[in-house]
Write an enzyme that holds these catalytic residues in place. Sequence first.
Site, PDB file in Angstrom:
ATOM      1  N   PRO A 365       0.396  -0.887   0.196  1.00  0.00           N
ATOM      2  CA  PRO A 365      -0.224   0.179  -0.228  1.00  0.00           C
ATOM      3  C   PRO A 365       1.204   1.630   0.176  1.00  0.00           C
ATOM      4  CG  PRO A 365      -0.303  -0.729   2.483  1.00  0.00           C
ATOM      5  CD  PRO A 365       0.827  -2.056   0.561  1.00  0.00           C
ATOM      6  N   PRO A 366       0.368   1.973  -0.449  1.00  0.00           N
ATOM      7  CA  PRO A 366       0.903   3.815  -0.053  1.00  0.00           C
ATOM      8  C   PRO A 366       1.174   4.159   0.829  1.00  0.00           C
ATOM      9  CG  PRO A 366      -1.010   3.766  -1.426  1.00  0.00           C
ATOM     10  CD  PRO A 366      -1.223   2.607  -0.552  1.00  0.00           C
ATOM     11  N   GLY A 367       2.747   4.804   0.597  1.00  0.00           N
ATOM     12  CA  GLY A 367       3.035   5.354   2.161  1.00  0.00           C
ATOM     13  C   GLY A 367       3.497   4.236   3.287  1.00  0.00           C
ATOM     14  N   GLY A 369       6.849   2.915   1.860  1.00  0.00           N
ATOM     15  CA  GLY A 369       8.710   2.966   2.071  1.00  0.00           C
ATOM     16  C   GLY A 369       9.142   2.281   1.249  1.00  0.00           C
ATOM     17  N   LYS A 370       8.030   2.264  -0.232  1.00  0.00           N
ATOM     18  CA  LYS A 370       8.492   1.043  -0.748  1.00  0.00           C
ATOM     19  C   LYS A 370       9.817   2.356  -1.952  1.00  0.00           C
ATOM     20  CE  LYS A 370       4.972   0.979  -2.887  1.00  0.00           C
ATOM     21  NZ  LYS A 370       3.911   1.340  -1.994  1.00  0.00           N
ATOM     22  N   THR A 371       9.440   3.406  -2.987  1.00  0.00           N
ATOM     23  CA  THR A 371      10.109   4.227  -3.497  1.00  0.00           C
ATOM     24  C   THR A 371      11.302   4.554  -2.307  1.00  0.00           C
ATOM     25  OG1 THR A 371       8.680   5.266  -4.000  1.00  0.00           O
ATOM     26  CG2 THR A 371      10.649   5.965  -4.469  1.00  0.00           C
ATOM     27  N   SER A 687     -13.502 -13.412  -1.449  1.00  0.00           N
ATOM     28  CA  SER A 687     -13.446 -13.727   0.404  1.00  0.00           C
ATOM     29  C   SER A 687     -14.430 -12.887   0.976  1.00  0.00           C
ATOM     30  CB  SER A 687     -12.336 -12.850   0.648  1.00  0.00           C
ATOM     31  OG  SER A 687     -11.904 -11.586   0.190  1.00  0.00           O
ATOM     32  N   LYS A 730      -5.686  -7.796   6.330  1.00  0.00           N
ATOM     33  CA  LYS A 730      -6.688  -7.321   6.606  1.00  0.00           C
ATOM     34  C   LYS A 730      -6.663  -7.940   7.856  1.00  0.00           C
ATOM     35  CE  LYS A 730      -8.254 -10.240   2.625  1.00  0.00           C
ATOM     36  NZ  LYS A 730      -9.125 -11.444   1.605  1.00  0.00           N
TER      37      LYS A 730
END
Length: 793
Positions: A365-367, A369-371, A687, A730
Amino acid sequence: MSAVEEMVPQGEVEGTTILPILPLRETVVFPSSMTPLAIGQERSIRLVDEAVADDRTIALVTARSVDEEAESAEDLYGVGTSAVVHKMIRVPDGTLRVLVQGLERVRLDSVEQADPYLAGLFTPLPDVVGREKEVEALARSVESLFGRIISIAPYLPDELLLAAANAETPSGLANLIASTMRLKTEEKQELLETVDVEDRLRKLTVILSRELEVFELGSKIQSQVQSEMDKSQREYFLRQQLKAIQEELGEGDEQQAEIAELRARVEEAALPEEADKQARRELDRLAKLPPAAAEYGVIRTYLEWILSLPWSETTEDDLDLKGAKRILDEDHYDLEKVKERILEHLAVQKLTHRLSGPILCFVGPPGVGKTSLGQSIARALGRKFVRVSVGGVRDEAEIRGHRRTYIGAMPGTIIRALRDAGSKNPVFMIDEIDKMGADWRGDPSSAMLEVLDPAQNSTFRDHYLDLPFDLSQVLFICTGNQLEPIPGPLRDRMEIIPVAGYTEDEKVGIARRYLVPKQLDAHGLEPKQVVFTEKALRLLVREYTREAGVRSLDREIAALCRKAAREIAEGKRKGARIEERRVRAWLGRRRFSGEVRRRTSDPGVATGLAVTPVGGDVLFVEATAMPGQGRLTVTGQIGDVMRESAQAALSWVRGHAQALGLESDWFEERDVHIHVPAGSVPKDGPSAGVAMATALASLAMGTPVSEDVAMTGEITLTGQVLPIGGVKEKVLAAQRAGIPTVILPHENEADLDDLPSEVRDSMDFVLADTIDDVLGAAFPPAAVTEFPRAARG
């Protein structure tokens, strides 16, 4: 009488005769030829001394082995030449230089003596002359070929042409040519052993034709090289003369200076061969065009692009694993499994000394720390870092560039980013790779296949440059929020590393170690001026943010820092201690509250769990009934898979109406409506099946679902609960929403190992095999007794 005493004096051999043998190495002496020899072995020197002293004839026989000394008849060829020594010179080092004249061909019948030197029994082998006309024709052909070779071969003097013309017999001509040509020892020996003159001339014709072809090819190559050198020298001198004339006339213009500058840059650039050839070709075209020509600017820009790319510039890798681990720990909190995989990747590079293996792809998900992980890898390796975002890219030319035939054409994002990096081995981050699209302009994900395939990207060809560029040394790292939108062939070329959302404790730790110091520095505040308490940070996480990452948390901390900065700047206070009371005063009322308790207080509502592009989320499933004919309506912008799950859930509940304490015709007299709120958000997947079945059971029984339970799992018509994906996301969503109990398929038990230990310890997990297990855990114990309680993990 000894063999030495039976040796004949100088002259031609008559009948079977014993002759001293002088073994030769890589030399064949022919009859009627004068040949210089170097003698070094002691017994060969003794042989020559005695032959000269007694005027004896000797036999010159070629040894079969170059390295081993001849000791017997097996070590020598079977045919040699009788000869006499004409001249002998002693050299100061003890060796001899002799000039021998071949007399006639002789056959070695046996070796009669081994010491002090070899001697053997020889029989003369005279020439056999067959058809005279054929022999004469072959002799003329051989003489013609030899003449052509003499005109080309530098080691053959022109006098040999006269000697060949004066040869008395065809056999003598063959011997002369064979003795003067530089042929293999085996070929010369074969010619010597050929007694039939016609056969010997035919073999010599084949050999001379081959040698002539080789000489002509070598002469052609030499001429081409000389011509190119002469052309280059001529062009250089003419340019220098033109330059001097222009300087004398004062006509040196800007165009010539520009061309000269580009030419000098091409010389210094050390371009690959194909790029260098293309640059020089375009430079020659540019020199012939007037500056006002439309194509002048196009070629000029093209050359600038070629010269600006890092064809050979690289940075040296720093493969210190301890230093890399220290940098990753400095830049990122937790993410231990991700860090471990990155360090493994660097360790393989250190051992193999090359960049190998699949492309890394961080999905989460965004935010989270991937970049920044990519930036940390570049810092750890000591490489340049470059990032491009391909989110929303729909044109294939954005990746490969536009061809130069179009106005305003330029290279694609890959080549442009490498130009900006200034190195051919940067860490190259391709962001939002899951958000590439496709339309009538092409499919950029297909173009990305070549970029990210280690077997192909060493010759990546941009449409604008139309030259191969080596991308094999680039460390590509991709990021995305979801795995499903990434095309299969592209996903197959990457190693997927999931980066899940953070727990509450992890967010508090990240805020304390990274976010607060960053925002204090950005707002000009000292750490001693503004202090955040841990309770204040935990309050921000619980009541003012609800996300998988920490971007909203970062914004809320920035808002508090701005409030503090204003009061300090206005002189109202010297510092601020930000506690829970001050957070509520400065940020206002809470943004997120315990809506689970409120929304599940009525029958027909169940709390499900889902994975979205921004991480895990809580999903409410609402069901209601009205008088009708047993029809099912499903709303909430859901997909076909989720709609089928709703139908399966209804079928199971109707089939087990009696177990639920319902009348058999309860559903036949009512229409059922299932709604999943947040109707503007598309939803799909199997699901939510158990949540839909639980909501329908709650509606039919008139019993509310427990407010502290969330659930996920796929349901079948037989009531089986099947495994699902995204367990970690989840469960973290349930934790953020304050739900302590999560119902999971029993087959997902192993996925609980991916959860942080503090999450596993603080939550209660119910592992269900059937829908009976789900219902037994979803309703309060006092409300239903016929369903078993499932195993708790």
